[in-house]
Write a protein that holds these residues in place. Structure first.
Motif, PDB file in Angstrom:
ATOM      1  N   UNK A   9       3.376  -8.293   1.718  1.00 17.40           N
ATOM      2  CA  UNK A   9       3.251  -7.525   0.493  1.00 17.40           C
ATOM      3  C   UNK A   9       2.080  -6.557   0.599  1.00 17.40           C
ATOM      4  N   UNK A  10       2.071  -5.561  -0.276  1.00 13.64           N
ATOM      5  CA  UNK A  10       0.970  -4.597  -0.324  1.00 13.64           C
ATOM      6  C   UNK A  10      -0.341  -5.363  -0.505  1.00 13.64           C
ATOM      7  N   UNK A  11      -1.376  -4.955   0.193  1.00 11.31           N
ATOM      8  CA  UNK A  11      -2.726  -5.545   0.236  1.00 11.31           C
ATOM      9  C   UNK A  11      -2.845  -6.730   1.187  1.00 11.31           C
ATOM     10  N   UNK A  12      -1.744  -7.224   1.751  1.00 11.73           N
ATOM     11  CA  UNK A  12      -1.843  -8.215   2.817  1.00 11.73           C
ATOM     12  C   UNK A  12      -2.382  -7.510   4.061  1.00 11.73           C
ATOM     13  N   UNK A  13      -2.915  -8.301   4.996  1.00 15.28           N
ATOM     14  CA  UNK A  13      -3.460  -7.733   6.233  1.00 15.28           C
ATOM     15  C   UNK A  13      -2.893  -8.438   7.446  1.00 15.28           C
ATOM     16  N   UNK A  14      -2.688  -7.668   8.505  1.00 17.59           N
ATOM     17  CA  UNK A  14      -2.354  -8.216   9.813  1.00 17.59           C
ATOM     18  C   UNK A  14      -3.638  -8.286  10.615  1.00 17.59           C
TER      19      UNK A  14
ATOM     20  N   UNK B 117       7.190  -5.637   1.396  1.00 19.41           N
ATOM     21  CA  UNK B 117       7.993  -5.638   0.178  1.00 19.41           C
ATOM     22  C   UNK B 117       7.433  -4.664  -0.849  1.00 19.41           C
ATOM     23  N   UNK B 118       8.328  -4.104  -1.647  1.00 23.21           N
ATOM     24  CA  UNK B 118       7.924  -3.191  -2.710  1.00 23.21           C
ATOM     25  C   UNK B 118       7.167  -3.942  -3.789  1.00 23.21           C
ATOM     26  N   UNK B 119       6.275  -3.247  -4.453  1.00 24.34           N
ATOM     27  CA  UNK B 119       5.519  -3.832  -5.558  1.00 24.34           C
ATOM     28  C   UNK B 119       6.481  -4.076  -6.703  1.00 24.34           C
ATOM     29  N   UNK B 120       6.405  -5.288  -7.263  1.00 25.28           N
ATOM     30  CA  UNK B 120       7.292  -5.637  -8.374  1.00 25.28           C
ATOM     31  C   UNK B 120       6.886  -4.871  -9.619  1.00 25.28           C
TER      32      UNK B 120
END
Length: 197
Positions: A52-57, A124-127
Motif C-alpha cells: 500500500x501507499x507509504x509502505x517501504x521496500x 494498491x490504490x488508496x481506499x
C-alpha cells in the motif's frame, strides 16, 4: 454523561486513525535479501504480499557488488540499465511507495537482471473513505462490495517480513487500510467499558 460520550467518541476516532495509518516495511527476498538466486522467486514473494501507499521496500545486499535500479516497464522487460528512474546503491536501500500502481526494479549488477534478479510490485490504490453504502444502479451487488485488506502477519514469522493477507472476498469497507478487526474489537471493548462506567 454527555461529556463522557463525547470523550469516548474522540477516543474511538483516535483509535481508528491510528489503526488506519500503519505503514509496513517489506524486506525484499526475506532472509535472502536482494540476491541473484533467492530461495523464493521474487515474483512469488511479491505475489503473496499486499503493498500500500507509504509502505517501504528494504533491499539488503553487499554494497559495491550490486545495486537496485527503479525503471519503467519497458526497461524492466528489456533489462535496460542505461536510464533508471532511481538508483539505490548503499547495500541497505529503502524505497517508499508514494503512489499506487506498478513499480519495476532490476539489479544493476552485470547480467543479473537477465538471469532473473528483477521485481515487479503493484501498490494498491488508496481506499476512498467516503464510499456510498449502497451500490449504484449500473453495478451489480457482487461488484459493489470490494475486498478489504487486513494486516495480519504470517504465523511464526515477524510481521516486517510479510504483508497483510487478503481478507475474505466480501467485507465491509476499512478505515483507509488499517485492520478493521482491530478497530471493531477496540470499539466493542470501549463501548463495554463505557457501559460499565
Amino acid at each position: 454523561m454527555e461529556s463522557q460520550r463525547y470523550l469516548n467518541f474522540l477516543l474511538l476516532s483516535l483509535m481508528c486513525f491510528l489503526c488506519s495509518s500503519q505503514a509496513y516495511n517489506f524486506y525484499v527476498g526475506g532472509k535472502d535479501g536482494w540476491v541473484l538466486n533467492p530461495t523464493e522467486k521474487y515474483t512469488h514473494w511479491a505475489g503473496r504480499n499486499r503493498f500500500q501507499v507509504n509502505d517501504s521496500l528494504i533491499f539488503k545486499y553487499k554494497q559495491g557488488s550490486d545495486s537496485v535500479l527503479v525503471v519503467d516497464k519497458d526497461d524492466y522487460n528489456k533489462c535496460n540499465k542505461a536510464k533508471p528512474i532511481q538508483s539505490l546503491e548503499d547495500g541497505d536501500s529503502v524505497f517508499k511507495f508514494d503512489n499506487s500502481g506498478p513499480f519495476f526494479f532490476i539489479s544493476g549488477n552485470g547480467d543479473n537482471c537477465e538471469k532473473g534478479q528483477k521485481l515487479i510490485v503493484v501498490v494498491l490504490a488508496i481506499r476512498n473513505t467516503t464510499q456510498k453504502a449502497s451500490p449504484s444502479p449500473s453495478s451489480s451487488p457482487s461488484s459493489a462490495a470490494k475486498p478489504s485488506l487486513s494486516p495480519s502477519p504470517t504465523p511464526n514469522h515477524p510481521s516486517h517480513f510479510y504483508a497483510p493477507a487478503p481478507a475474505p472476498s466480501v467485507a465491509p469497507p476499512a478505515f483507509g487500510g488499517g485492520s478493521i478487526g482491530l478497530v471493531m474489537g477496540l470499539s466493542v471493548v470501549l463501548f463495554l467499558f463505557v457501559g460499565l462506567v
